[in-house]
Design a protein around this motif. Structure first.
Motif, PDB file in Angstrom:
ATOM      1  N   LEU A   1      -8.248   3.736  -8.101  1.00 46.00           N
ATOM      2  CA  LEU A   1      -8.964   3.292  -9.228  1.00 46.00           C
ATOM      3  C   LEU A   1      -9.740   4.406  -9.482  1.00 46.00           C
ATOM      4  O   LEU A   1      -9.252   4.711 -11.010  1.00 46.00           O
ATOM      5  N   GLU A   2     -10.247   5.141  -9.301  1.00 41.41           N
ATOM      6  CA  GLU A   2     -10.901   6.619  -9.731  1.00 41.41           C
ATOM      7  C   GLU A   2      -9.842   7.093  -9.815  1.00 41.41           C
ATOM      8  O   GLU A   2      -9.640   8.128 -11.101  1.00 41.41           O
TER       9      GLU A   2
ATOM     10  N   ILE B   1       0.798  -1.446   0.110  1.00 39.45           N
ATOM     11  CA  ILE B   1       0.331   0.149   0.199  1.00 39.45           C
ATOM     12  C   ILE B   1       0.545   1.165   0.279  1.00 39.45           C
ATOM     13  O   ILE B   1       0.814   1.992  -0.814  1.00 39.45           O
ATOM     14  N   LYS B   2       2.277   1.372   0.675  1.00 43.12           N
ATOM     15  CA  LYS B   2       2.913   2.389   1.173  1.00 43.12           C
ATOM     16  C   LYS B   2       3.451   3.197  -0.627  1.00 43.12           C
ATOM     17  O   LYS B   2       3.444   4.244  -0.752  1.00 43.12           O
TER      18      LYS B   2
ATOM     19  N   ALA C   1      -0.745  -1.209 -11.071  1.00 51.18           N
ATOM     20  CA  ALA C   1      -0.843  -0.683  -9.678  1.00 51.18           C
ATOM     21  C   ALA C   1      -1.903   0.223  -8.961  1.00 51.18           C
ATOM     22  O   ALA C   1      -1.947   0.127  -8.125  1.00 51.18           O
ATOM     23  N   ALA C   2      -2.740   0.458  -9.901  1.00 53.87           N
ATOM     24  CA  ALA C   2      -4.216   0.873  -9.275  1.00 53.87           C
ATOM     25  C   ALA C   2      -5.076  -0.434  -9.127  1.00 53.87           C
ATOM     26  O   ALA C   2      -5.374  -0.276  -8.052  1.00 53.87           O
TER      27      ALA C   2
ATOM     28  N   LEU D   1      -8.273  -5.829   2.809  1.00 54.00           N
ATOM     29  CA  LEU D   1      -9.031  -5.003   4.205  1.00 54.00           C
ATOM     30  C   LEU D   1      -9.691  -5.040   4.864  1.00 54.00           C
ATOM     31  O   LEU D   1     -10.287  -4.140   5.359  1.00 54.00           O
ATOM     32  N   GLY D   2     -10.567  -4.913   3.997  1.00 55.44           N
ATOM     33  CA  GLY D   2     -11.786  -4.932   3.634  1.00 55.44           C
ATOM     34  C   GLY D   2     -12.415  -2.884   3.432  1.00 55.44           C
ATOM     35  O   GLY D   2     -13.802  -3.059   3.747  1.00 55.44           O
ATOM     36  N   GLN D   3     -11.584  -2.358   2.909  1.00 57.50           N
ATOM     37  CA  GLN D   3     -11.468  -1.344   2.935  1.00 57.50           C
ATOM     38  C   GLN D   3     -11.573  -1.133   1.047  1.00 57.50           C
ATOM     39  O   GLN D   3     -11.203   0.002   0.378  1.00 57.50           O
ATOM     40  N   THR D   4     -13.138  -0.729   1.191  1.00 60.25           N
ATOM     41  CA  THR D   4     -13.749  -0.884  -0.331  1.00 60.25           C
ATOM     42  C   THR D   4     -13.909   0.888  -0.725  1.00 60.25           C
ATOM     43  O   THR D   4     -13.142   0.813  -1.407  1.00 60.25           O
ATOM     44  N   LYS D   5     -14.006   1.510  -0.219  1.00 56.34           N
ATOM     45  CA  LYS D   5     -14.279   3.032  -0.307  1.00 56.34           C
ATOM     46  C   LYS D   5     -12.783   3.656  -0.935  1.00 56.34           C
ATOM     47  O   LYS D   5     -12.942   4.136  -1.979  1.00 56.34           O
ATOM     48  N   ASN D   6     -11.924   3.388   0.213  1.00 54.06           N
ATOM     49  CA  ASN D   6     -10.404   3.146  -0.377  1.00 54.06           C
ATOM     50  C   ASN D   6      -9.829   2.721  -1.942  1.00 54.06           C
ATOM     51  O   ASN D   6      -9.579   3.248  -2.873  1.00 54.06           O
ATOM     52  N   ALA D   7     -10.500   1.500  -1.990  1.00 60.55           N
ATOM     53  CA  ALA D   7     -10.549   0.963  -3.281  1.00 60.55           C
ATOM     54  C   ALA D   7     -10.599   1.851  -4.587  1.00 60.55           C
ATOM     55  O   ALA D   7     -10.131   1.456  -5.450  1.00 60.55           O
TER      56      ALA D   7
END
Length: 701
Positions: free
Chosen positions: A154-155, A114-115, A133-134, A144-150
């Motif tokens: 991408l966006e 992630i870093k 990479a995206a 990690l269950g972080q759908t919003k960050n995923a």
């Protein structure tokens, strides 16, 4: 004596030049050397290889930094997609999906990926690597269950891409739509799909097909009457497993590798929950995809009999999955050399375990072949004579000797090969035969590694016959083993090898074991407490109709397995009872086999025996519905419920009694194995449903 005079100004210039060279070395040469060394150590998997490479990446900037991240993180990383998990776990199936240029490289943690992937998205050039990479960053967030960050990753990348990368931009939008569908965010998913549909997309392309499937999936998931399958994935310590890939796979596909167009796929949310809606009728199993971090030190214990999900329509099925800790092993470990006549296996006791199964593996090129050494062990340790290992049934691989592919002599020798390094593992079961956990699995760091399950057996000294075998002279080796055994009938090793080599010859000739093998098999049966030769004897005497010998050797097999004969052998014995005309006894044996056989491979024989003894079509339909035959490898198996229902309808009317008599006569032909009689009867024009059923029963195998 020669005197060298140097002027002060020249000496000063020399010192300046040396200083400049040193500075140049420090600034230009040494960093390049450090990079080369760090790369090499990382690729070789040395202890500090990963930390050295990370230091080099942190010290680099610009294109050098991006090139290192590309080569060592993005190139071998897992992208979003159905097959992008390090490990896939299905029905008794474990396999790694990782393909890497550096087999010994250490794996990256989610925190590390992630870093550096975030840095890459923010500063690297906008090209194909940026898209990869995206997708990889999105996968890490989802894990990690972080759908919003995923979705954000991408966006963000989609907005950075130049116009000439419009196809990659569409890929990213489609990936966002998939995530939204799996998160039940249907409005957002439909908006993204509508945007894609408005762009220029070729018909019958991967993109257009994917859009259509996602739209259909949304419609299905809105259908409240459609069947659903849901559940939760946790570890046994209570931790919910977020970001696990979950695949609901049709029985025809369970032994195929995952495909990019899997019809039912999702990921667990932050609480480990998953759900499939709009599931069409059929038989399914759940596969899961995990990262190495998620599976490290844990296992998903799977057996077929507890994993099948049968959907008939309008059902809501719940299937929870719990990952269990791997069993720690104690002895023999770490390449221990065994020279005595016995070997003691010891492992960690498992809470709730009623018994254990001890398995061994033989090394082959690029892998291993396994076999059961001893089952139904009630303690967490057992001391066995080496003869038990020597007698263990095991497969063999092929190798090339000269220009011929021949059975690998080292695997034919099995545990009697003193040069082979063997390994072992255990499985723990509860009183109902449910697999609780195992020792074999992924152990990737110091905390989970424990002892290594390797050992050597040095008690056996290679004989002249063994040397012939190892040299690839199988026929000469067989003759030498036979001569050795004739001289000394107390030579169990030669006897074992004779049986193995005769079995290999029969297999290569695509024939069953002949009469010349039987004396050796019978003698080995008397000294082999594993009972591995008994099935072959039952098969032989069944083929020649010597029923007393069939019963004798089945009783011996039942005793060797403590009343728990494998379902396949049970079913074969049941069929031999039918062949003798003992239909009621055959029905009972087939019933027992059916309860232990998750494939329902012989359900046709069981239904046929029930119909023969009872004439009850309703009971037969109930059994067909309870035990649907699984369709493996894409083959179409009979719909026994439909076949029996057809006969039930066909039998109605004034000729009902004669119909049943005719059916019994036809089934007698099936049971006896009189294929000629069956073929002649099938050619008769009457009773189409009965003929269809008899044809299906005659083809059960």
């Amino acid at each position: 004596m020669l005197k060298l005079k140097i002027k002060v100004k020249h000496l000063f210039a020399l010192i300046v030049a040396l200083g400049a060279s040193f500075i140049l070395l420090q600034l230009l040469v040494m960093p390049k050397v450090e990079v080369v060394v760090a790369k090499k150590h990382y690729e070789q998997g040395t202890a500090n290889g990963k930390s050295e490479l990370l230091q080099v990446i942190d010290a680099s900037s610009g294109d050098d930094r991006w090139a290192l991240i590309q080569q060592y993180m993005i190139e071998n990383g897992s992208d979003l997609g159905t097959t992008s998990y390090d490990v896939i776990v299905g029905v008794e199936t474990f396999y790694s999906n990782m393909v890497t240029s550096y087999p010994d490289e250490p794996h990256w943690t989610s925190e590390e990926k992630i870093k550096y992937l975030k840095d890459y998205l923010n500063g690297a050039p906008a090209n194909g690597y940026l898209v990869r990479a995206a997708k990889q960053l999105a996968l890490e967030y989802l894990t990690l269950g972080q759908t919003k960050n995923a979705l954000g990753a991408l966006e963000q990348t989609e907005q950075r891409l130049p116009r000439n990368l419009y196809n990659q931009s569409k890929e990213l939008k489609l990936a966002r739509a998939r995530i939204c569908v799996n998160a039940d965010a249907f409005d957002a998913a439909e908006r993204l799909l509508d945007e894609l549909s408005l762009s220029s997309i070729p018909e019958a392309s991967y993109l257009s097909d994917s859009i259509a499937k996602l739209k259909s999936q949304i419609v299905e998931q809105h259908n409240n009457k459609a069947s659903s399958v849901s559940g939760t994935i946790n570890r046994s310590d209570g931790k919910p497993m977020a970001g696990i890939g979950v695949f609901l796979r049709d029985s025809r596909e369970v032994y195929h590798s995952l495909r990019e167009d899997e019809p039912y796929l999702t990921m667990t949310d932050s609480e480990g929950n998953f759900s499939f809606k709009g599931v069409v009728p059929g038989s399914y199993v759940i596969y899961i995809g995990l990262s190495f971090d998620q599976i490290d030190g844990w296992t998903r214990p799977t057996k077929q009999d507890t994993e099948w999900i049968d959907i008939r329509g309008e059902e809501n099925v719940t299937r929870n999955i719990t990952l269990q800790r791997l069993i720690q092993i104690h002895s023999p470990v770490d390449e221990q050399v065994i020279t005595g006549k016995t070997i003691k296996f010891e492992w960690e006791a498992v809470e709730g375990a009623a018994y254990y199964t001890l398995n061994g593996t033989l090394p082959i090129e690029n892998g291993s072949v396994g076999s059961i050494i001893k089952d139904h062990i009630e303690s967490n340790s057992i001391e066995l004579p080496l003869e038990t290992l020597y007698n263990a049934a095991s497969g063999y691989s092929y190798t090339k000797i000269g220009d011929k592919d021949v059975p690998d002599p080292t695997t034919v020798l099995g545990y009697a090969n003193p040069s082979s390094r063997f390994s072992w593992n255990v499985e723990a079961y509860d009183a109902n035969g449910k697999l609780l956990t195992r020792s074999d699995g992924y152990r990737l760091n110091e905390k989970t590694m424990g002892h290594l399950p390797f050992f050597y057996l040095k008690e056996h000294t290679l004989t002249d016959a063994d040397q012939l075998l190892l040299a690839g002279h199988m026929d000469d080796a067989l003759l030498k083993y036979q001569a050795d055994y004739e001289r000394n009938e107390q030579d169990p090793h030669s006897l074992r090898m004779i049986v193995k080599l005769l079995g290999i010859k029969a297999t290569e000739n695509k024939q069953p074991l002949g009469a010349d093998s039987i004396p050796y098999l019978e003698k080995l049966a008397g000294v082999d407490d594993n009972g591995n030769t008994l099935s072959s004897l039952i098969d032989y005497y069944g083929r020649i109709g010597n029923w007393s010998q069939v019963d004798r050797y089945y009783d011996m097999l039942n005793e060797a397995h403590q009343g728990k004969v494998p379902s396949y052998t049970q079913a074969q014995y049941g069929r031999l009872l039918l062949k003798q005309g003992k239909v009621q006894e055959g029905e009972e044996m087939l019933r027992q086999a059916q309860e232990n056989d998750p494939s329902n491979r012989f359900i046709g024989d069981y239904i046929a025996s029930v119909i023969y003894t009872s004439g009850n079509f309703d009971k037969a339909v109930g059994l067909a519905n309870l035990y649907p035959e699984r369709s493996y490898y894409g083959q179409d198996n009979p719909d026994w419920s439909k076949l029996v229902h057809g006969m039930s309808v066909e039998s109605q009317g004034p000729n009902k009694e004669s119909y049943f008599s005719k059916l019994q006569e036809a089934l007698q032909g099936c049971f006896s194995g009189d294929q000629g009689h069956t073929d002649d009867w099938i050619d008769e024009p009457a009773f189409a449903s009965m003929k269809a059923f008899i044809t299906a029963v005659s083809e059960v195998d």
